[in-house]
Enzyme design. Sequence first.
Site, short mmCIF file in Angstrom:
data_model
loop_
_atom_site.label_atom_id
_atom_site.label_comp_id
_atom_site.label_asym_id
_atom_site.label_seq_id
_atom_site.Cartn_x
_atom_site.Cartn_y
_atom_site.Cartn_z
N VAL A 113 -13.47 -4.80 35.69
CA VAL A 113 -12.61 -3.70 36.14
C VAL A 113 -11.20 -4.28 36.27
CG1 VAL A 113 -12.25 -1.91 37.87
CG2 VAL A 113 -14.56 -2.79 37.47
N HIS A 120 -7.89 4.59 40.45
CA HIS A 120 -9.19 4.49 39.78
C HIS A 120 -9.82 3.11 39.98
CE1 HIS A 120 -11.86 4.33 36.14
NE2 HIS A 120 -12.23 5.47 36.68
N PHE A 157 -23.73 -10.91 41.39
CA PHE A 157 -22.50 -10.15 41.13
C PHE A 157 -21.63 -10.90 40.13
CE2 PHE A 157 -18.16 -8.75 42.19
CZ PHE A 157 -18.33 -7.37 42.18
#
Length: 156
Positions: free
Chosen positions: A82, A89, A114
């Site tokens: 990301v 967002h 993760f």
Amino acid sequence: MNIIEATVAAPDARVAIAIARFNNFINDSLLEGAIDALKRIGQVKDENITVVWVPGAYELPLAAQALAKTAKYDAVIALGTVIRGGTAHFEYVAGGASNGLAHVAQHSEIPVAFGVLTTESIEQAIERAGTKAGNKGAEAALTALEMINVLKAIQA
């Protein structure tokens, strides 16, 4: 005093990798790093690795939860990227992925590693996907393997 530690070698481990397709030009390197670490360092057999592609990082928690519930896997590794843009967002996607994966990890009986990059720029993401900042996919894979062995030692 009892001290529990574990190695990363887990030749009989069954591992699922949930990976986001969005930003796949970076995620492909995370996947390569994870698979290399599982096989070369963890000695995991190729047939014991399952890769599941999902649309984006926000979908990773649901996929990880579904994989954990099957009881077919000893660990799930979540991989994605990301990158901050000009809107809010980033916070929604990064927060949703992070919180969702933490929830799955805390409520499943298996490790959920993760391996989601949350970066300020494409350059930072590239650095963390196998160039000068190491490969976070490989690190997540080794974390998953060590946690498999830690949990076995705790339960022994």
